[in-house]
Design a protein around this motif. Structure first.
Motif, PDB file in Angstrom:
ATOM      1  N   LEU A   1       0.650  -1.298  -0.132  1.00  0.00           N
ATOM      2  CA  LEU A   1      -0.165  -0.075   0.106  1.00  0.00           C
ATOM      3  C   LEU A   1       0.942   1.257  -0.161  1.00  0.00           C
ATOM      4  O   LEU A   1       0.365   2.311   0.315  1.00  0.00           O
ATOM      5  N   GLY A   2       2.139   1.144  -0.335  1.00  0.00           N
ATOM      6  CA  GLY A   2       3.012   2.216  -0.216  1.00  0.00           C
ATOM      7  C   GLY A   2       3.293   2.651  -1.933  1.00  0.00           C
ATOM      8  O   GLY A   2       4.117   3.431  -1.955  1.00  0.00           O
ATOM      9  N   GLY A   3       2.709   1.899  -2.883  1.00  0.00           N
ATOM     10  CA  GLY A   3       2.993   2.261  -4.007  1.00  0.00           C
ATOM     11  C   GLY A   3       2.721   3.812  -4.723  1.00  0.00           C
ATOM     12  O   GLY A   3       1.820   4.443  -4.221  1.00  0.00           O
ATOM     13  N   GLY A   4       3.417   3.896  -5.846  1.00  0.00           N
ATOM     14  CA  GLY A   4       3.109   5.495  -6.380  1.00  0.00           C
ATOM     15  C   GLY A   4       3.191   5.257  -7.776  1.00  0.00           C
ATOM     16  O   GLY A   4       3.102   6.306  -8.582  1.00  0.00           O
ATOM     17  N   GLU A   5       2.443   4.109  -8.117  1.00  0.00           N
ATOM     18  CA  GLU A   5       2.070   4.033  -9.748  1.00  0.00           C
ATOM     19  C   GLU A   5       0.806   3.483 -10.094  1.00  0.00           C
ATOM     20  O   GLU A   5       0.739   2.185  -9.535  1.00  0.00           O
ATOM     21  N   PRO A   6       0.094   3.627 -10.931  1.00  0.00           N
ATOM     22  CA  PRO A   6      -1.027   2.937 -11.519  1.00  0.00           C
ATOM     23  C   PRO A   6      -0.550   1.454 -12.016  1.00  0.00           C
ATOM     24  O   PRO A   6       0.405   1.527 -12.586  1.00  0.00           O
ATOM     25  N   LYS A   7      -1.384   0.699 -11.904  1.00  0.00           N
ATOM     26  CA  LYS A   7      -1.155  -0.702 -12.297  1.00  0.00           C
ATOM     27  C   LYS A   7      -1.501  -1.156 -13.582  1.00  0.00           C
ATOM     28  O   LYS A   7      -1.131  -2.150 -14.334  1.00  0.00           O
ATOM     29  N   GLY A   8      -2.151  -0.223 -14.343  1.00  0.00           N
ATOM     30  CA  GLY A   8      -2.585  -0.374 -15.661  1.00  0.00           C
ATOM     31  C   GLY A   8      -1.562  -0.561 -16.617  1.00  0.00           C
ATOM     32  O   GLY A   8      -0.366  -0.245 -16.139  1.00  0.00           O
ATOM     33  N   LYS A   9      -1.737  -0.961 -17.657  1.00  0.00           N
ATOM     34  CA  LYS A   9      -0.707  -0.956 -18.771  1.00  0.00           C
ATOM     35  C   LYS A   9      -0.782   0.327 -19.770  1.00  0.00           C
ATOM     36  O   LYS A   9      -1.469   1.172 -19.664  1.00  0.00           O
ATOM     37  N   ALA A  10       0.457   0.639 -20.357  1.00  0.00           N
ATOM     38  CA  ALA A  10       0.689   1.934 -21.081  1.00  0.00           C
ATOM     39  C   ALA A  10      -0.182   1.828 -22.173  1.00  0.00           C
ATOM     40  O   ALA A  10      -0.530   0.860 -22.854  1.00  0.00           O
ATOM     41  N   PRO A  11      -0.633   2.906 -22.740  1.00  0.00           N
ATOM     42  CA  PRO A  11      -1.437   2.944 -23.932  1.00  0.00           C
ATOM     43  C   PRO A  11      -0.757   2.342 -25.148  1.00  0.00           C
ATOM     44  O   PRO A  11       0.271   2.470 -25.228  1.00  0.00           O
ATOM     45  N   LEU A  12      -1.733   1.851 -25.814  1.00  0.00           N
ATOM     46  CA  LEU A  12      -1.367   0.909 -27.021  1.00  0.00           C
ATOM     47  C   LEU A  12      -0.621   1.884 -28.113  1.00  0.00           C
ATOM     48  O   LEU A  12       0.590   1.530 -28.602  1.00  0.00           O
ATOM     49  N   ASP A  13      -1.089   3.118 -27.981  1.00  0.00           N
ATOM     50  CA  ASP A  13      -0.320   4.165 -29.001  1.00  0.00           C
ATOM     51  C   ASP A  13       1.187   4.168 -28.835  1.00  0.00           C
ATOM     52  O   ASP A  13       1.964   4.428 -29.588  1.00  0.00           O
ATOM     53  N   ALA A  14       1.353   4.215 -27.388  1.00  0.00           N
ATOM     54  CA  ALA A  14       2.819   4.583 -26.739  1.00  0.00           C
ATOM     55  C   ALA A  14       3.561   3.467 -27.084  1.00  0.00           C
ATOM     56  O   ALA A  14       4.845   3.395 -27.584  1.00  0.00           O
ATOM     57  N   ILE A  15       2.941   2.048 -26.758  1.00  0.00           N
ATOM     58  CA  ILE A  15       3.913   1.055 -27.059  1.00  0.00           C
ATOM     59  C   ILE A  15       4.149   0.927 -28.561  1.00  0.00           C
ATOM     60  O   ILE A  15       5.487   0.486 -28.922  1.00  0.00           O
ATOM     61  N   LEU A  16       3.148   0.958 -29.357  1.00  0.00           N
ATOM     62  CA  LEU A  16       3.502   0.754 -30.800  1.00  0.00           C
ATOM     63  C   LEU A  16       4.716   1.798 -31.113  1.00  0.00           C
ATOM     64  O   LEU A  16       5.426   1.581 -31.860  1.00  0.00           O
ATOM     65  N   ALA A  17       4.533   3.143 -30.783  1.00  0.00           N
ATOM     66  CA  ALA A  17       5.390   4.356 -31.081  1.00  0.00           C
ATOM     67  C   ALA A  17       6.817   3.814 -30.951  1.00  0.00           C
ATOM     68  O   ALA A  17       7.865   4.032 -31.570  1.00  0.00           O
ATOM     69  N   ALA A  18       6.815   3.360 -29.450  1.00  0.00           N
ATOM     70  CA  ALA A  18       8.089   2.991 -28.994  1.00  0.00           C
ATOM     71  C   ALA A  18       8.862   1.832 -29.721  1.00  0.00           C
ATOM     72  O   ALA A  18      10.124   1.969 -30.194  1.00  0.00           O
TER      73      ALA A  18
END
Ligand SMILES: Cc1ncc(COP(=O)(O)O)c(C=O)c1O
Length: 405
Positions: free
Chosen positions: A35-52
C-alpha cells in the motif's frame, strides 16, 4: 571518504526504497501487500507501445534535441492548449526525463545557494532533497489549522529576503488534497506581487474525483507575458500509467526554458528518443485509458474510504485526487516510522511513514493497487492494531498469531 557536503545531506528516497523492500519480500514468497506504491497498475496506452517499438525496430535510435523532439513538443503544446487554455510556443516547452528532472532543471536554473523555496506540508518526499541538491534551503510550511489545505497566510508568513520560489502540488502527494481554486489564485497573485517563481507540479491534475473541475493557474495570472515566473510541470507517468517511461516536461518563459535546456543538454542530452516517441503517441492518442484509470481510482478510493471509516481511532481527510490517502494513525502510534515497520513485520503490509512527507503520526496508504489489496491490507492493519481483534489471522494458508498487545 571525501564526499561533498551536499551529497552527504541527501537522503534515500523512502518511497523507492519501500518498492525495493516489497519486491524482495515478494521474491521470498512473503504475502506482501504494497500500500506504499506510487504508480497505477494498468498498462501503458497501446499508441505509446507501438510508437516505441516502431522506433526501436527501425534500429535508428539517435540523440535528440536536448529540449525534446519536435513531435513531443508539439504534443505538449496541444496538451497545454487543451488543459490550460493557452498555446505556448515551442520555445516555452522542454521535455525531460520525468517530471522529476523537469523540476530539478528548473531549480538549477532559478536558485543560488542559500536561497529558499517554500512548499506546503505534507509534501512530496523529493522536494526538500531536490532543493538541497542545488545548495538552496527547503522551507516546508504546515497549514496552521493542522489540515492538508494551506491558506495564503501560511505561505505569506514564511516569505523572507531569501525566498526565491514556491512549489505547489495539487492534487497533493501524499494527502490527495485538492487545493481550492481560491488558494491557487492567491498564491499566483502573491508570487507575481513578490517577484517569486511559482512551480506548479501538476503531475496528478487529471486524477481528480467527485466531478471536480481542473484548476488552471493561468486563469489567475495577470502577467501573461514572456516574463511570467509561472512554471508548469507535468508528465506521462501517472495519468498514462507510464512511470517507467520517464517522460515529463516544463512549460515556462522562453529565457528560463533556454537556460533549463542548456543545463539538461550538459546533464543528459535530453530524454531517450524511444520514450519521447512513446510519450508523444500517448498524448496524441486515444484518451480513454486516462478516463478508465480515473474511474478505477475513484472506485478504489471509495472502497478505501469505507474501510477506513470503519476503523476506530483512524482519522481520514478524504482524498479528492491522486491515488494516495494520508490517514492519521497517531491514536495507535505517534511515531510513523515505528508504526510502518511494525505493520510490515507483523502483517506484511507496506505503508509509507508520514514523517517522510513532513507530517508525523500519519501513514500514506495508496489506492493504486487492486480492490483486494486495499480491503485485505486494511483488514490486516486493523487486526494488527486492534487489541480486541481475535488472536489469529489467516493470510491464505499462513496463520498469523498475535504475540503483542
Ligand atoms: C508530486 C510528484 N511530482 C513529481 C513526481 C515525479 O514524476 P515523474 O515520474 O514524471 O518523474 C511524482 C512521482 O511520484 C510526484 O508524486
Amino acid at each position: 571518504m571525501s564526499l561533498s557536503l551536499i551529497a552527504k545531506s541527501i537522503g534515500e528516497s523512502a518511497t523507492l526504497k519501500l518498492n525495493e523492500v516489497a519486491a524482495i519480500l515478494r521474491a521470498k514468497g512473503d504475502p506482501v501487500i504494497h500500500l506504499g506504491g506510487g504508480e497505477p497498475k494498468g498498462k501503458a496506452p497501446l499508441d505509446a507501445i507501438l510508437a516505441a517499438t516502431s522506433l526501436v525496430t527501425s534500429g535508428e535510435v539517435r540523440y535528440t534535441p536536448p529540449d525534446g523532439i519536435p513531435a513531443l513538443k508539439q504534443a505538449i503544446i496541444r496538451y497545454t492548449e487543451d488543459f490550460y487554455g493557452w498555446r505556448p510556443a515551442p520555445e516555452n516547452v522542454m521535455a525531460s526525463g520525468g517530471a522529476k528532472q523537469a523540476i530539478m532543471s528548473a531549480l538549477h536554473a532559478i536558485l543560488d545557494p542559500q536561497e529558499e523555496v517554500i512548499f506546503p506540508a505534507p509534501y512530496w518526499v523529493s522536494y526538500p532533497e531536490m532543493v538541497k541538491l542545488v545548495g538552496a534551503v527547503p522551507v516546508p510550511v504546515e497549514p496552521e489549522d493542522g489540515s492538508f489545505i494551506p491558506r495564503i497566510q501560511d505561505i505569506e508568513q514564511v516569505i523572507g529576503s531569501y525566498t526565491k520560489a514556491v512549489i505547489l502540488n495539487s492534487p497533493n502527494n501524499p494527502s490527495g488534497a485538492v487545493y481550492p481554486a481560491e488558494f491557487i489564485k492567491d498564491v499566483v497573485e502573491l508570487c507575481e506581487k513578490r517577484g517569486l517563481w511559482l512551480i506548479m507540479d501538476d503531475i496528478y491534475h487529471r486524477l481528480i474525483y467527485d466531478g471536480r473541475k481542473l484548476i488552471n493557474p493561468y486563469d489567475f495570472a495577470t502577467d501573461r507575458t514572456d516574463n511570467s515566473k509561472l512554471i508548469i510541470i507535468n508528465g506521462v507517468s501517472k495519468q498514462y500509467a507510464m512511470t517507467g517511461f520517464r517522460i515529463g516536461w516544463a512549460v515556462a518563459n522562453t529565457k528560463l526554458i533556454e537556460v533549463m535546456t542548456n543545463i539538461q543538454g550538459h546533464e543528459t542530452s535530453g530524454p531517450s528518443a524511444v520514450l519521447q516517441h512513446a510519450a508523444a503517441a500517448a498524448i496524441n492518442g486515444v484518451q480513454s485509458s486516462v478516463d478508465s484509470l480515473r474511474t478505477t481510482l475513484e472506485n478504489n478510493r471509495n472502497v478505501l474510504i469505507q474501510e477506513l471509516k470503519a476503523f476506530d481511532g483512524v482519522r481520514l481527510e478524504e482524498p479528492g485526487g491522486t491515488f494516495y490517502s494520508f490517514p492519521d494513525f497517531s491514536h495507535y502510534d505517534k511515531n510513523s516510522v515505528r508504526l510502518s515497520e511494525f505493520l510490515l513485520e507483523k502483517v506484511q503490509v507496506v505503508t509509507v511513514p508520514g514523517i517522510e512527507f513532513g507530517k508525523e503520526g500519519h501513514l500514506r496508504l495508496s489506492f493504486c493497487g487492486s480492490i483486494k489489496d486495499i480491503t485485505d491490507g486494511i483488514e490486516r492493519i486493523k487486526w494488527a492494531l486492534d487489541p480486541n481483534a481475535p488472536n489469529e489471522l489467516y493470510i491464505g494458508e499462513r496463520k498469523l498469531v498475535r504475540d503483542w498487545s
